[in-house]
Design a protein around this motif. Sequence first.
Motif: not given
Length: 150
Positions: A102-106, A132-138
Amino acid sequence: TTTIMTPYNFSDTCKATPETIWEACFSHMKWENWDTDVEAVLEPSGGCENGTTFIFHMKSGQKINCTLKDVIHNETLTFTGPFLGGMGRFDGTVRLIKEDATTTKIDYTFGWGGLLSPLLTLVAGKPAMEGTKTGLENMVRLSEEAQIKK
């Protein structure tokens, strides 16, 4: 090939499968859903596949040609393109690393290279890093919401 001189790299763990993340963020080519600097993806030549070309219509008004490469569904992709008349080049790479059921690292890396990269880092480094940081959070938020709906 230009060496990317200023990479910004962020990783986060997401409570979603790689398949859900891919569906929620990439397969539909609607990157404006997670990239806060993109107004729209224009004229995609195909889906999220190697060699697909498209235009990032940025909120700043710029239109940036882009190509997808190194696409492996549910695992990785890179978007790349020239800017400032080819004097620079950018690369963004997303990697999905399955940790358990159930878990994936992006892992998201964005950077640029070329003659103007030191100047770009000075002028646009902070916005690029924040983007980049906000894109990952989204990506994490959209993927977790999509996983709950499954």
